[in-house]
Structure formats: structure tokens, C-alpha cells
Design a protein around this motif. Sequence first.
Motif, mmCIF file in Angstrom:
data_model
loop_
_atom_site.group_PDB
_atom_site.id
_atom_site.type_symbol
_atom_site.label_atom_id
_atom_site.label_comp_id
_atom_site.label_asym_id
_atom_site.label_seq_id
_atom_site.Cartn_x
_atom_site.Cartn_y
_atom_site.Cartn_z
ATOM 1 N N UNK A 1 0.818 -1.202 0.000
ATOM 2 C CA UNK A 1 0.000 0.000 0.000
ATOM 3 C C UNK A 1 0.861 1.265 0.000
ATOM 4 N N UNK A 2 2.142 1.122 0.290
ATOM 5 C CA UNK A 2 3.018 2.289 0.346
ATOM 6 C C UNK A 2 3.210 2.934 -1.025
ATOM 7 N N UNK A 3 2.988 2.161 -2.086
ATOM 8 C CA UNK A 3 3.170 2.648 -3.451
ATOM 9 C C UNK A 3 1.988 2.216 -4.309
ATOM 10 N N UNK A 4 1.705 2.993 -5.331
ATOM 11 C CA UNK A 4 0.818 2.558 -6.406
ATOM 12 C C UNK A 4 1.203 3.343 -7.640
ATOM 13 N N UNK A 5 0.728 2.883 -8.762
ATOM 14 C CA UNK A 5 0.988 3.628 -9.989
ATOM 15 C C UNK A 5 -0.237 3.569 -10.884
ATOM 16 N N UNK A 6 -0.331 4.563 -11.734
ATOM 17 C CA UNK A 6 -1.373 4.638 -12.746
ATOM 18 C C UNK A 6 -0.657 4.718 -14.087
ATOM 19 N N UNK A 7 -1.393 4.968 -15.117
ATOM 20 C CA UNK A 7 -0.789 5.064 -16.443
ATOM 21 C C UNK A 7 0.299 6.140 -16.498
ATOM 22 N N UNK B 1 -2.645 20.965 -14.250
ATOM 23 C CA UNK B 1 -4.094 21.146 -14.236
ATOM 24 C C UNK B 1 -4.681 20.952 -15.632
ATOM 25 N N UNK B 2 -5.903 20.416 -15.663
ATOM 26 C CA UNK B 2 -6.644 20.290 -16.914
ATOM 27 C C UNK B 2 -6.166 19.179 -17.819
ATOM 28 N N UNK B 3 -5.337 18.276 -17.316
ATOM 29 C CA UNK B 3 -4.780 17.211 -18.145
ATOM 30 C C UNK B 3 -5.210 15.817 -17.696
ATOM 31 N N UNK B 4 -6.181 15.743 -16.783
ATOM 32 C CA UNK B 4 -6.733 14.460 -16.376
ATOM 33 C C UNK B 4 -5.977 13.733 -15.279
ATOM 34 N N UNK B 5 -4.944 14.351 -14.716
ATOM 35 C CA UNK B 5 -4.180 13.677 -13.665
ATOM 36 C C UNK B 5 -5.000 13.477 -12.395
ATOM 37 N N UNK B 6 -5.807 14.458 -12.027
ATOM 38 C CA UNK B 6 -6.610 14.330 -10.808
ATOM 39 C C UNK B 6 -7.618 13.189 -10.942
ATOM 40 N N UNK B 7 -8.263 13.078 -12.078
ATOM 41 C CA UNK B 7 -9.219 11.985 -12.281
ATOM 42 C C UNK B 7 -8.508 10.633 -12.261
ATOM 43 N N UNK B 8 -7.329 10.582 -12.837
ATOM 44 C CA UNK B 8 -6.541 9.344 -12.845
ATOM 45 C C UNK B 8 -6.198 8.922 -11.410
ATOM 46 N N UNK B 9 -5.743 9.869 -10.609
ATOM 47 C CA UNK B 9 -5.407 9.574 -9.221
ATOM 48 C C UNK B 9 -6.661 9.228 -8.418
ATOM 49 N N UNK B 10 -7.744 9.968 -8.631
ATOM 50 C CA UNK B 10 -8.985 9.715 -7.892
ATOM 51 C C UNK B 10 -9.517 8.318 -8.172
ATOM 52 N N UNK B 11 -9.452 7.888 -9.416
ATOM 53 C CA UNK B 11 -9.904 6.542 -9.769
ATOM 54 C C UNK B 11 -9.078 5.490 -9.037
ATOM 55 N N UNK B 12 -7.765 5.676 -9.013
ATOM 56 C CA UNK B 12 -6.888 4.715 -8.334
ATOM 57 C C UNK B 12 -7.145 4.700 -6.829
ATOM 58 N N UNK B 13 -7.260 5.867 -6.231
ATOM 59 C CA UNK B 13 -7.484 5.922 -4.782
ATOM 60 C C UNK B 13 -8.850 5.367 -4.397
ATOM 61 N N UNK B 14 -9.841 5.578 -5.241
ATOM 62 C CA UNK B 14 -11.171 5.031 -4.973
ATOM 63 C C UNK B 14 -11.113 3.504 -5.000
ATOM 64 N N UNK B 15 -10.419 2.948 -5.985
ATOM 65 C CA UNK B 15 -10.257 1.494 -6.056
ATOM 66 C C UNK B 15 -9.546 0.977 -4.807
ATOM 67 N N UNK B 16 -8.475 1.643 -4.402
ATOM 68 C CA UNK B 16 -7.732 1.232 -3.205
ATOM 69 C C UNK B 16 -8.640 1.291 -1.981
ATOM 70 N N UNK B 17 -9.358 2.390 -1.812
ATOM 71 C CA UNK B 17 -10.203 2.566 -0.634
ATOM 72 C C UNK B 17 -11.338 1.564 -0.553
ATOM 73 N N UNK B 18 -12.041 1.385 -1.662
ATOM 74 C CA UNK B 18 -13.230 0.524 -1.633
ATOM 75 C C UNK B 18 -12.895 -0.951 -1.794
ATOM 76 N N UNK B 19 -11.936 -1.274 -2.638
ATOM 77 C CA UNK B 19 -11.625 -2.685 -2.903
ATOM 78 C C UNK B 19 -10.533 -3.226 -1.997
#
Length: 165
Positions: free
Chosen positions: A1-7, A100-118
Amino acid sequence: MNHFSTERLTAERLNESHLADLVALHLDPDVARYIGGVRSAETTKAYLDVNMAHWDQHGFGLWALHTKDGAFAGRAGLRHIMVDDIDEIEIAYAFTRSLWGRGFAAEAATAMTRIGLSELALPSLIGIVNIANGASRRVLEKSNYLLERSTNRHGKDVVIYRIRR
């Protein structure tokens, strides 16, 4: 859990080595506008200490984010927060203005949501957003959070979004 990565991002557990990057992030008035205002280096150090302790206590918390080329991108994470006297788990993120405006926040939010819920099997997550912060509201909506209610927090009008497992 100390690390994760997205695209396009790598994330590592927040630690002392991130202080200078956090100070720079928190001193940018545009970034700080919706996250409580500009913070001094001393205030950011205290913030870092509290968030490192959160990791020790709960096994999750904030991550420092970097682009794949190694540049500091911001911070994001999951953390306990009291909202209207209820202990909630908040998804939080702040990015350097250049991203900003390049989709990084949505990318991180999707990953963190998966980590939190799953992975952490939390029952729900919330996002607290200044009512005027349309960009952050869109990030949560793209990540399937639903608008739950409006409230006032620290003298600011905010909306609370929630997603459930």
C-alpha cells in the motif's frame, strides 16, 4: 500500500523527503485557494507530520505523486476526517498548477477510490469540495461519486460527494 501507480503517475507514501515539494505546492496561491489557503513552511511541516502519523495509525494516508519522468506532480490520498461530528474517510488531492486540466486528478482519484473501496474494503469515501471549485467537482463526478449535500466547513461553503462500496 506504500506505493501505487497509474498510467502516468507513480505514488509513494508521504515522507520527510517530500517536504520541499509540499512547501512549494502549498505556497502557490492558485493551488492553495481551495485547500485552506497558502501555508507557510512551518505549517506544511506540521501538516506532513500529522499525515505521516496518520499512516502509522491507520495503514493508509497521503501519497506524494510524481509523473513517470520523476517530476513532482502533487499529493493525494485517503484520510480520516471529522465532518459534522462524523468520522469519514476523505479522498484528497492537490496537483501542481502545470498539470491542471490534463486528467491527472481523475486518474489519481480513480486509483485511490479502487484502493479505498476494494483493497481497504472501506464502506464509503467522501470528497469535500469548495462549492466554487468546478474542476474538482467534475473529477469526483467522473469517478462516480454522487453529490450528497452542502455544508459549511471552516467558514467556506462546500459540497460533499460520496461513493459507496
